[in-house]
Design a protein around this motif. Structure first.
Motif, PDB file in Angstrom:
ATOM      1  N   ALA A  34      13.488  -3.218  19.127  1.00 21.40           N
ATOM      2  CA  ALA A  34      13.475  -4.284  18.290  1.00 21.40           C
ATOM      3  C   ALA A  34      13.946  -4.273  16.949  1.00 21.40           C
ATOM      4  CB  ALA A  34      11.676  -3.879  19.031  1.00 21.40           C
ATOM      5  N   TYR A  35      13.508  -3.435  16.176  1.00 19.60           N
ATOM      6  CA  TYR A  35      13.648  -3.039  14.548  1.00 19.60           C
ATOM      7  C   TYR A  35      14.895  -3.620  14.275  1.00 19.60           C
ATOM      8  CZ  TYR A  35      13.186  -1.130  10.112  1.00 19.60           C
ATOM      9  OH  TYR A  35      13.396  -0.476   9.120  1.00 19.60           O
ATOM     10  N   HIS A  36      15.714  -3.881  14.529  1.00 16.45           N
ATOM     11  CA  HIS A  36      17.605  -4.339  14.670  1.00 16.45           C
ATOM     12  C   HIS A  36      17.199  -6.049  14.827  1.00 16.45           C
ATOM     13  CE1 HIS A  36      19.762  -1.474  14.402  1.00 16.45           C
ATOM     14  NE2 HIS A  36      20.030  -0.199  15.633  1.00 16.45           N
ATOM     15  N   ALA A  68       1.097  -0.964   0.202  1.00 20.24           N
ATOM     16  CA  ALA A  68       0.249   0.722  -0.158  1.00 20.24           C
ATOM     17  C   ALA A  68       0.654   1.527  -0.045  1.00 20.24           C
ATOM     18  CB  ALA A  68      -0.690  -0.106   0.857  1.00 20.24           C
ATOM     19  N   SER A  69       2.371   1.280  -0.035  1.00 18.73           N
ATOM     20  CA  SER A  69       2.734   2.362   0.632  1.00 18.73           C
ATOM     21  C   SER A  69       4.540   1.743   0.351  1.00 18.73           C
ATOM     22  CB  SER A  69       2.925   3.020   1.631  1.00 18.73           C
ATOM     23  OG  SER A  69       3.724   3.665   2.031  1.00 18.73           O
ATOM     24  N   GLY A  70       5.275   2.810   0.082  1.00 17.57           N
ATOM     25  CA  GLY A  70       6.420   2.885  -0.174  1.00 17.57           C
ATOM     26  C   GLY A  70       7.343   1.770  -0.794  1.00 17.57           C
ATOM     27  N   ALA A 125      18.584   3.829   3.860  1.00 14.08           N
ATOM     28  CA  ALA A 125      17.603   5.003   4.445  1.00 14.08           C
ATOM     29  C   ALA A 125      16.575   5.174   3.036  1.00 14.08           C
ATOM     30  CB  ALA A 125      18.321   6.378   4.880  1.00 14.08           C
ATOM     31  N   VAL A 126      15.739   5.478   2.951  1.00 11.26           N
ATOM     32  CA  VAL A 126      14.443   5.063   2.222  1.00 11.26           C
ATOM     33  C   VAL A 126      13.659   6.448   2.481  1.00 11.26           C
ATOM     34  CG1 VAL A 126      13.654   3.708   0.088  1.00 11.26           C
ATOM     35  CG2 VAL A 126      14.953   2.687   1.159  1.00 11.26           C
ATOM     36  N   ASP A 127      13.364   6.591   1.197  1.00  9.54           N
ATOM     37  CA  ASP A 127      11.865   8.392   1.463  1.00  9.54           C
ATOM     38  C   ASP A 127      11.114   7.897   1.841  1.00  9.54           C
ATOM     39  OD1 ASP A 127      11.267  10.165   1.496  1.00  9.54           O
ATOM     40  OD2 ASP A 127      11.549  11.815   0.110  1.00  9.54           O
ATOM     41  N   THR A 128      10.550   7.296   2.774  1.00 10.29           N
ATOM     42  CA  THR A 128       8.611   6.516   2.925  1.00 10.29           C
ATOM     43  C   THR A 128       8.153   7.632   3.860  1.00 10.29           C
ATOM     44  OG1 THR A 128       9.506   4.542   3.641  1.00 10.29           O
ATOM     45  CG2 THR A 128       9.981   4.152   1.702  1.00 10.29           C
ATOM     46  N   PRO A 129       7.249   6.772   4.194  1.00 12.66           N
ATOM     47  CA  PRO A 129       6.588   6.984   5.183  1.00 12.66           C
ATOM     48  C   PRO A 129       7.520   6.532   6.518  1.00 12.66           C
ATOM     49  CG  PRO A 129       4.540   6.471   3.743  1.00 12.66           C
ATOM     50  CD  PRO A 129       6.161   6.666   3.228  1.00 12.66           C
ATOM     51  N   ALA A 167      -1.066  -6.953  -0.794  1.00 15.31           N
ATOM     52  CA  ALA A 167      -1.061  -7.435   0.664  1.00 15.31           C
ATOM     53  C   ALA A 167      -0.720  -5.966   1.202  1.00 15.31           C
ATOM     54  CB  ALA A 167      -0.965  -8.862   0.344  1.00 15.31           C
ATOM     55  N   ASP A 168      -1.844  -5.559   2.745  1.00 11.84           N
ATOM     56  CA  ASP A 168      -1.621  -4.993   2.956  1.00 11.84           C
ATOM     57  C   ASP A 168      -2.812  -4.551   4.378  1.00 11.84           C
ATOM     58  OD1 ASP A 168       1.068  -2.163   3.042  1.00 11.84           O
ATOM     59  OD2 ASP A 168      -1.245  -1.983   4.194  1.00 11.84           O
ATOM     60  N   PHE A 169      -2.598  -4.043   5.434  1.00 11.83           N
ATOM     61  CA  PHE A 169      -3.445  -4.352   6.485  1.00 11.83           C
ATOM     62  C   PHE A 169      -4.348  -2.791   6.002  1.00 11.83           C
ATOM     63  CE2 PHE A 169      -1.387  -3.212  10.397  1.00 11.83           C
ATOM     64  CZ  PHE A 169      -1.138  -1.885   9.874  1.00 11.83           C
TER      65      PHE A 169
HETATM   66  P1  NAD Z   1       5.945   2.343   4.425  1.00  8.91           P
HETATM   67  O1  NAD Z   1       5.628   2.902   5.883  1.00  8.91           O
HETATM   68  O2  NAD Z   1       5.898   2.951   3.466  1.00  8.91           O
HETATM   69  O3  NAD Z   1       4.982   0.771   3.990  1.00  8.91           O
HETATM   70  C1  NAD Z   1       5.616  -0.526   5.133  1.00  8.91           C
HETATM   71  C2  NAD Z   1       3.649  -1.109   4.747  1.00  8.91           C
HETATM   72  O4  NAD Z   1       3.609  -1.794   5.958  1.00  8.91           O
HETATM   73  C3  NAD Z   1       2.726  -0.013   4.979  1.00  8.91           C
HETATM   74  O5  NAD Z   1       1.116   0.210   3.785  1.00  8.91           O
HETATM   75  C4  NAD Z   1       1.789  -0.597   6.042  1.00  8.91           C
HETATM   76  O6  NAD Z   1       0.542  -0.176   6.228  1.00  8.91           O
HETATM   77  C5  NAD Z   1       1.981  -1.885   5.640  1.00  8.91           C
HETATM   78  N1  NAD Z   1       1.663  -2.545   7.617  1.00  8.91           N
HETATM   79  C6  NAD Z   1       2.681  -2.616   8.616  1.00  8.91           C
HETATM   80  N2  NAD Z   1       2.583  -3.495   9.217  1.00  8.91           N
HETATM   81  C7  NAD Z   1       1.511  -4.658   8.141  1.00  8.91           C
HETATM   82  C8  NAD Z   1       0.898  -5.821   8.793  1.00  8.91           C
HETATM   83  N3  NAD Z   1       0.624  -6.130  10.137  1.00  8.91           N
HETATM   84  N4  NAD Z   1       0.621  -6.727   7.821  1.00  8.91           N
HETATM   85  C9  NAD Z   1       0.019  -5.882   6.406  1.00  8.91           C
HETATM   86  N5  NAD Z   1       0.572  -5.173   6.264  1.00  8.91           N
HETATM   87  C10 NAD Z   1       1.202  -4.370   7.595  1.00  8.91           C
HETATM   88  O7  NAD Z   1       7.417   1.681   4.748  1.00  8.91           O
HETATM   89  P2  NAD Z   1       8.979   0.982   3.680  1.00  8.91           P
HETATM   90  O8  NAD Z   1       9.785   2.520   4.042  1.00  8.91           O
HETATM   91  O9  NAD Z   1       8.202   1.019   2.187  1.00  8.91           O
HETATM   92  O10 NAD Z   1       8.541  -0.243   4.447  1.00  8.91           O
HETATM   93  C11 NAD Z   1       8.829  -1.463   3.597  1.00  8.91           C
HETATM   94  C12 NAD Z   1      10.422  -2.261   4.711  1.00  8.91           C
HETATM   95  O11 NAD Z   1      11.380  -1.608   4.589  1.00  8.91           O
HETATM   96  C13 NAD Z   1       9.775  -2.544   5.842  1.00  8.91           C
HETATM   97  O12 NAD Z   1      10.531  -4.035   5.905  1.00  8.91           O
HETATM   98  C14 NAD Z   1      10.982  -1.562   6.479  1.00  8.91           C
HETATM   99  O13 NAD Z   1      11.226  -2.523   7.394  1.00  8.91           O
HETATM  100  C15 NAD Z   1      11.936  -1.794   5.691  1.00  8.91           C
HETATM  101  N6  NAD Z   1      13.124  -0.348   4.844  1.00  8.91           N
HETATM  102  C16 NAD Z   1      12.875   0.724   5.266  1.00  8.91           C
HETATM  103  C17 NAD Z   1      13.954   1.448   4.839  1.00  8.91           C
HETATM  104  C18 NAD Z   1      13.319   2.775   5.257  1.00  8.91           C
HETATM  105  O14 NAD Z   1      14.370   3.911   5.528  1.00  8.91           O
HETATM  106  N7  NAD Z   1      12.154   3.094   4.769  1.00  8.91           N
HETATM  107  C19 NAD Z   1      14.706   1.276   5.276  1.00  8.91           C
HETATM  108  C20 NAD Z   1      15.178  -0.177   5.537  1.00  8.91           C
HETATM  109  C21 NAD Z   1      14.413  -1.480   5.323  1.00  8.91           C
END
Ligand code: NAD
Length: 249
Positions: free
Chosen positions: A153-155, A13-15, A186-190, A34-36
């Motif tokens: 926790a994330y680590h 749904a995002s990022g 470091a990715v530009d997402t929510p 798939a997303d919640f």
């Molecule tokens: P995001 O918040 O844009 O996207 C995460 C998505 O996961 C959202 O759409 C959210 O609704 C969904 N989600 C969360 N919990 C859920 C659940 N229980 N069931 C189904 N969907 C769920 O963030 P993003 O940056 O696109 O994150 C995607 C992945 O990338 C994540 O695993 C994040 O840890 C990883 N990541 C992100 C970065 C960063 O800098 N943005 C860096 C390294 C890793």
């Protein structure tokens, strides 16, 4: 039945997940988002269809195995197969380890670690049952390798993703199923946009050449490349999509 590939994208749904869904669809694959988050998930699907692609949305909480199993069943009922499973849904919480609300700790582990395990198991079982030599790609992170303050926790969750990837790849190779991880920096997402501590974001940006955040489209491109038959020798690997974050001092 067509000869198109079928790709399931959690967190679509995002990022990063959204851009990956768009990428696979733009290449002619059938995509299951798939997303919640139903509203944003349906918006991803609407955008793909508007651009001439094929996609459906399946509301899924990846922390619940039965929902991930139902997602895989719905995928096969709709498109007849499953070729790619991108276990990408994830959440972040920033709290010092000793001030941690344990509920936050468990939420992060439930989504980022158990959610990935559920996807590996449910998709792997279905690929084995159907005799599909598929690809499972998991989203790890540079934080699976490097410690940073406030993200205990994330680590833990991303370190687990890395070892689950290797372990599953070892056992599934006999079925011709590859299991890989992508590790963004470091990715530009929510997730990042939600960090209240701008100093933390600045510190992450400073780790890459050009002092910038990576675009989610760049991570999506990496995931797509890893899914291709041309990447058939890559298995059990964690591929950094971090613009050097974990490589530069
Ligand atoms: P995001 O918040 O844009 O996207 C995460 C998505 O996961 C959202 O759409 C959210 O609704 C969904 N989600 C969360 N919990 C859920 C659940 N229980 N069931 C189904 N969907 C769920 O963030 P993003 O940056 O696109 O994150 C995607 C992945 O990338 C994540 O695993 C994040 O840890 C990883 N990541 C992100 C970065 C960063 O800098 N943005 C860096 C390294 C890793």
């Amino acid at each position: 039945m067509t000869d198109k590939r079928v790709a399931v994208i959690t967190g679509g749904a995002s990022g990063i997940g959204k851009q990956t869904a768009i990428k696979f669809a733009s290449k002619g694959d059938q995509v299951v988002v798939a997303d919640f988050n139903q509203q944003l998930g349906e918006e991803t699907v609407a955008q793909i269809i508007k651009d001439g692609g094929e996609a459906i949305f399946v509301k899924t909480d990846v922390s619940k195995y039965e929902e991930v199993e139902a997602l895989v069943e719905k995928t096969v009922a709709t498109y007849g197969r499953i070729d790619v499973m991108f276990n990408n849904a994830g959440i972040g919480r920033v709290t010092p380890v000793l001030d941690q609300d344990l509920k936050d700790y468990h939420s992060v582990i439930n989504v980022n670690q158990h959610g990935v395990a559920h996807g590996i198991i449910a998709a792997g079982k279905k690929m084995r049952e159907l005799g599909i030599k598929g690809v499972i790609i998991n989203t790890a992170s540079v934080f699976g390798f490097l410690a940073s303050p406030g993200t205990f926790a994330y680590h833990a969750s991303k370190g687990a993703v890395i070892m689950m990837t290797k372990s599953a790849a070892l056992e599934m190779s006999v079925h011709g199923i590859r299991v890989l991880a992508v590790a963004p920096g470091a990715v530009d997402t929510p997730i990042i946009q939600g960090y209240k501590d701008q100093g933390m974001v600045d510190q992450m940006k400073s780790k890459v050449m050009g002092n910038k955040l990576t675009l989610p489209e760049q991570v999506a491109d990496t995931v797509y490349l890893l899914s291709l038959p041309e990447a058939s020798a890559i298995n059990g690997s964690v591929v950094m999509a971090d613009e050097g974050y974990a490589s530069f001092k």
